[in-house]
Design an enzyme around this catalytic site. Structure first.
Site, PDB file in Angstrom:
ATOM      1  N   ALA A  77       3.713   0.617   3.250  1.00 18.15           N
ATOM      2  CA  ALA A  77       4.910   0.916   2.464  1.00 18.15           C
ATOM      3  C   ALA A  77       4.974   0.369   1.036  1.00 18.15           C
ATOM      4  O   ALA A  77       5.533   1.026   0.163  1.00 18.15           O
ATOM      5  CB  ALA A  77       6.126   0.456   3.240  1.00 18.15           C
ATOM      6  N   ALA A  78       4.472  -0.866   0.807  1.00 21.84           N
ATOM      7  CA  ALA A  78       4.717  -1.482  -0.510  1.00 21.84           C
ATOM      8  C   ALA A  78       3.984  -0.738  -1.635  1.00 21.84           C
ATOM      9  O   ALA A  78       2.902  -0.217  -1.403  1.00 21.84           O
ATOM     10  CB  ALA A  78       4.243  -2.934  -0.480  1.00 21.84           C
ATOM     11  N   PRO A  79       4.566  -0.676  -2.823  1.00 22.27           N
ATOM     12  CA  PRO A  79       5.828  -1.287  -3.237  1.00 22.27           C
ATOM     13  C   PRO A  79       7.084  -0.599  -2.719  1.00 22.27           C
ATOM     14  O   PRO A  79       8.169  -1.142  -2.841  1.00 22.27           O
ATOM     15  CB  PRO A  79       5.762  -1.215  -4.758  1.00 22.27           C
ATOM     16  N   GLY A  80       6.968   0.618  -2.179  1.00 20.88           N
ATOM     17  CA  GLY A  80       8.125   1.200  -1.516  1.00 20.88           C
ATOM     18  C   GLY A  80       8.692   2.454  -2.154  1.00 20.88           C
ATOM     19  O   GLY A  80       9.756   2.917  -1.765  1.00 20.88           O
ATOM     20  N   LYS A  96       7.608   5.570  -1.963  1.00 22.28           N
ATOM     21  CA  LYS A  96       7.674   6.691  -1.008  1.00 22.28           C
ATOM     22  C   LYS A  96       8.666   6.357   0.097  1.00 22.28           C
ATOM     23  O   LYS A  96       9.375   7.227   0.594  1.00 22.28           O
ATOM     24  CB  LYS A  96       6.290   7.007  -0.449  1.00 22.28           C
ATOM     25  N   GLU A 119       4.076  -3.273   6.160  1.00 23.53           N
ATOM     26  CA  GLU A 119       3.276  -3.718   5.016  1.00 23.53           C
ATOM     27  C   GLU A 119       2.567  -4.997   5.434  1.00 23.53           C
ATOM     28  O   GLU A 119       3.198  -5.949   5.883  1.00 23.53           O
ATOM     29  CB  GLU A 119       4.164  -3.959   3.781  1.00 23.53           C
ATOM     30  N   ARG A 176       2.955  -8.300  -1.282  1.00 21.01           N
ATOM     31  CA  ARG A 176       3.467  -6.939  -1.468  1.00 21.01           C
ATOM     32  C   ARG A 176       4.686  -6.695  -0.575  1.00 21.01           C
ATOM     33  O   ARG A 176       5.559  -5.896  -0.896  1.00 21.01           O
ATOM     34  CB  ARG A 176       2.358  -5.912  -1.229  1.00 21.01           C
ATOM     35  N   ASP A 213      -0.176   6.305   3.593  1.00 23.48           N
ATOM     36  CA  ASP A 213      -0.591   6.331   2.180  1.00 23.48           C
ATOM     37  C   ASP A 213      -1.420   5.058   1.970  1.00 23.48           C
ATOM     38  O   ASP A 213      -1.018   4.150   1.249  1.00 23.48           O
ATOM     39  CB  ASP A 213       0.680   6.339   1.306  1.00 23.48           C
ATOM     40  N   CYS A 260      -4.277   8.274  -3.783  1.00 18.67           N
ATOM     41  CA  CYS A 260      -4.307   8.540  -5.226  1.00 18.67           C
ATOM     42  C   CYS A 260      -5.774   8.505  -5.650  1.00 18.67           C
ATOM     43  O   CYS A 260      -6.143   7.838  -6.604  1.00 18.67           O
ATOM     44  CB  CYS A 260      -3.429   7.592  -6.020  1.00 18.67           C
TER      45      CYS A 260
HETATM   46  C1  LIG Z   1      -1.400   2.781  -1.742  1.00 17.00           C
HETATM   47  S1  LIG Z   1      -0.382   1.463  -1.310  1.00 17.00           S
HETATM   48  C2  LIG Z   1       1.083   2.248  -0.722  1.00 17.00           C
HETATM   49  C3  LIG Z   1       2.004   2.684  -1.804  1.00 17.00           C
HETATM   50  C4  LIG Z   1       3.365   3.087  -1.283  1.00 17.00           C
HETATM   51  N1  LIG Z   1       3.246   4.144  -0.286  1.00 17.00           N
HETATM   52  C5  LIG Z   1       4.288   3.566  -2.391  1.00 17.00           C
HETATM   53  O1  LIG Z   1       4.375   4.749  -2.649  1.00 17.00           O
HETATM   54  O2  LIG Z   1       4.939   2.727  -3.018  1.00 17.00           O
HETATM   55  C6  LIG Z   1      -1.080   0.908   0.186  1.00 17.00           C
HETATM   56  C7  LIG Z   1      -0.327  -0.270   0.775  1.00 17.00           C
HETATM   57  O3  LIG Z   1      -0.665  -0.340   2.143  1.00 17.00           O
HETATM   58  C8  LIG Z   1      -0.869  -1.683   2.515  1.00 17.00           C
HETATM   59  N2  LIG Z   1      -1.732  -1.627   3.714  1.00 17.00           N
HETATM   60  C9  LIG Z   1      -3.045  -1.327   3.768  1.00 17.00           C
HETATM   61  N3  LIG Z   1      -3.474  -1.321   5.028  1.00 17.00           N
HETATM   62  C10 LIG Z   1      -2.410  -1.582   5.810  1.00 17.00           C
HETATM   63  C11 LIG Z   1      -2.229  -1.680   7.208  1.00 17.00           C
HETATM   64  N4  LIG Z   1      -3.245  -1.530   8.052  1.00 17.00           N
HETATM   65  N5  LIG Z   1      -0.983  -1.933   7.670  1.00 17.00           N
HETATM   66  C12 LIG Z   1       0.039  -2.110   6.825  1.00 17.00           C
HETATM   67  N6  LIG Z   1      -0.081  -2.044   5.478  1.00 17.00           N
HETATM   68  C13 LIG Z   1      -1.291  -1.772   4.973  1.00 17.00           C
HETATM   69  C14 LIG Z   1      -1.484  -2.314   1.289  1.00 17.00           C
HETATM   70  O4  LIG Z   1      -1.274  -3.709   1.289  1.00 17.00           O
HETATM   71  C15 LIG Z   1      -0.710  -1.611   0.185  1.00 17.00           C
HETATM   72  O5  LIG Z   1       0.453  -2.306  -0.161  1.00 17.00           O
END
Ligand SMILES: C[S@@+](CC[C@H](N)C(=O)[O-])C[C@H]1O[C@@H](n2cnc3c(N)ncnc32)[C@H](O)[C@@H]1O
Length: 539
Positions: free
Chosen positions: A252-255, A257, A275, A280, A322, A380
């Site tokens: 989710a982070a930064p959040g 979406k 997250e 984050r 994502d 992305c």
């Molecule tokens: C591309 S970013 C997401 C951006 C977010 N969807 C937005 O639009 O703001 C990917 C995020 O997923 C987290 N992440 C990666 N693998 C994860 C997992 N297995 N479980 C939970 N979070 C995860 C990362 O720390 C990162 O903050």
């Protein structure tokens, strides 16, 4: 082939496949060596730098349609597209050191362009004035360039109406004018509703940083978010009706979406947000508060550690994935285009491979949620390794076959968006390619990829030897029997196919997963197979 055609072919190849310029020249069949090769390489790279400006010039002068006999919309198979040819020729005429096209005056493309020379130069001066650039060279796109359009998403969770936002913008203090049609680049002091997300997304001139001090931004009434980054939530929530169930945002982070999904749920029901990074996660909490999301239950946890059979998630019908990716689609990076192929080292390939394995793992985990019926996977990234190839591996996995997951067809995946997937990365299957979305900087967005999985016979499956046509959504959605029959057929084919494929290739990824099946899952599979066989006997 003259060197303009070679450079144009490389541009076409880059458009379709991405990668580096050197790689594209080779792939486009450009065999030049030595000085000639360097010249073509330099022209291609220089043209890329001025591409957004040259495209504006082509649009403003309507050059391509006036000279359509020389620059037709469709060109023969082994010729460059008219647009790419125009790009390289206009680059040399307007931006090269010699300011001329180096070809015979009798060459029809040169003749055609020279007929419009005065108009082209005048339009270029106009663009320079508008952009406030005293030198033409300052129009070049470099790494670190800002965005072309500043997108701003209206956030209804803050409790104010969209009309109030328009009143704020059009009021005396800000003095903006709302256009009814899109204009690019967006003129100063103007804005319009984006044509693909016309109920929430506003488009402003690039670099509109005053937003950061605006009360609507400070109160969470608007969120600064790239257009492509809004697509995953929009696609995920297609056809959502209150009472359907709950949703998960797995990464989710930064959040951004998360808050858009929350808004599409009208801030009601429950949205679980995972997250795993502690820092984050703090950002996510802050962001959700600022965006007035009261229906989100955030947890600092790894999505892969969640139990899909936990009662807590038994009503989850939609999941957004994502995950972390290479970020190669982020607009400010022109450098990826000028990477030298020799520098495309093993470490880059290895990194992509690791990311892709993790991304696939996330999808396969999401497939396990019992009530899930719609899963969106986005990145992305512009690399097929993280995009179409991950989707293809997910579709071919036993868990997809076992649980009836297929790829959502174009009609439920933002069908009005033109740029779709690369068929050659999806086994040549045009339907599958049409099911996914790609975005590139020339679409005035970041580079992005969005795919959507659906289940229960409503999705597309990859073509296989035994299934030469990928299944399309049945015409009559109520015809449950038809759906069931199709599903049974698919399961049979899937069984046969996995027998045919044995342990090799992609199946190897999944064989570990079969080993980790619980007895209950294995029992369910056995029962399903028995039902299939009984049904077959009845027929
Ligand atoms: C591309 S970013 C997401 C951006 C977010 N969807 C937005 O639009 O703001 C990917 C995020 O997923 C987290 N992440 C990666 N693998 C994860 C997992 N297995 N479980 C939970 N979070 C995860 C990362 O720390 C990162 O903050």
């Amino acid at each position: 082939m003259n060197f303009y055609k070679s450079a144009a072919m490389a541009l076409d190849h880059l458009d379709k496949h991405q990668g580096s310029v050197k790689g594209s020249l080779a792939a486009a069949g450009v065999t030049a060596t030595g000085g000639e090769a360097k010249r073509i390489l330099a022209l291609t790279i220089e043209t890329l730098k001025y591409r957004p400006i040259i495209l504006q010039l082509i649009e403003k002068t309507t050059l391509q349609s006036i000279e359509r006999l020389v620059f037709p919309r469709k060109t023969p198979r082994n010729s460059p597209s008219s647009q790419s040819l125009l790009l390289v020729l206009l680059h040399d005429l307007l931006f090269s050191s010699r300011l001329k096209i180096e070809a015979s005056d009798k060459w029809p493309p040169k003749e055609a362009i020279l007929r419009h020379q005065a108009r082209l130069r005048a339009e270029l001066v106009r663009i320079q004035i508008k952009e406030g650039k005293s030198r033409k060279e300052d129009l070049a796109k470099t790494s670190g360039d800002g965005e072309v359009v500043r997108y701003v998403r209206y956030n209804p969770n803050a409790g104010k109406a969209l009309q109030e936002l328009f009143d704020h913008l059009e009021g005396e203090k800000l003095g903006f004018e709302r256009l009814t049609e899109p204009v690019y680049p967006v003129p100063q002091r103007k804005f319009f509703m984006d044509p693909h997300l016309d109920d929430v997304l506003l488009a402003f001139p690039g670099g509109s940083n005053w937003w950061l001090r605006d009360e609507w931004y400070e109160d969470g009434g608007v969120i600064l978010q790239d257009k492509a980054s809004c697509f995953p939530a929009k696609v995920l929530m297609e056809g959502w009706e209150e009472g359907e169930g709950e949703c998960i945002d797995a990464t989710a982070a930064p959040g951004n979406k998360t808050s858009y999904i929350s808004a599409l749920m009208q801030n009601r029901g429950k949205l679980h947000a995972f997250e795993r990074s502690p820092n984050r996660y703090k950002t996510l909490e802050r962001m959700l508060q600022k965006a007035h999301c009261t229906n989100v239950e955030a947890q600092r946890a790894d999505f892969l550690d969640s139990n899909p059979n936990d009662q807590e998630y038994s009503n989850v019908t939609r999941i957004l994935l994502d995950p972390s990716c290479s970020g190669s689609g982020i607009v400010n990076r022109l450098d990826y285009l000028i990477d030298d192929d020799t520098e495309e080292s093993d470490s880059k390939a290895e990194r992509l491979e690791k990311l892709a394995a993790f991304q696939l793992q996330m999808i396969l985990h999401a497939f396990e949620f019992a009530s899930a019926k719609r899963i969106v996977y986005s990145t992305c990234s512009i690399h097929p390794e993280e995009d179409e190839r991950v989707v293809m591996s997910a579709l071919k996995s036993p868990v997809a076959k076992e649980r009836g997951w297929g790829l959502a067809p174009r009609n439920s995946v933002l069908s009005s968006w033109e740029r779709r997937g690369r068929p050659e990365e999806l086994g040549g299957d045009e339907d599958l390619a049409n099911g996914v979305i790609r975005c590139l900087p020339e679409d005035k967005t970041n580079g992005f990829f969005v795919s959507c999985f659906v289940r229960d016979g409503t999705g597309l499956w990859p073509k296989t030897k035994s299934n030469p046509r990928s299944l399309k959504r049945p015409r009559n959605n109520d015809a449950e029997e038809d759906v069931e029959e199709e599903r049974s057929k698919k399961l049979e084919e899937a069984e046969e196919e996995s027998k045919e494929e044995g342990d090799g290739g992609e199946e190897a990824v999944v064989s570990g997963e079969t080993k980790t099946k619980t007895p209950a899952q294995l029992e369910r599979i056995r029962r399903k197979k028995a039902q299939q066989k009984a049904k077959k006997r009845k027929v």
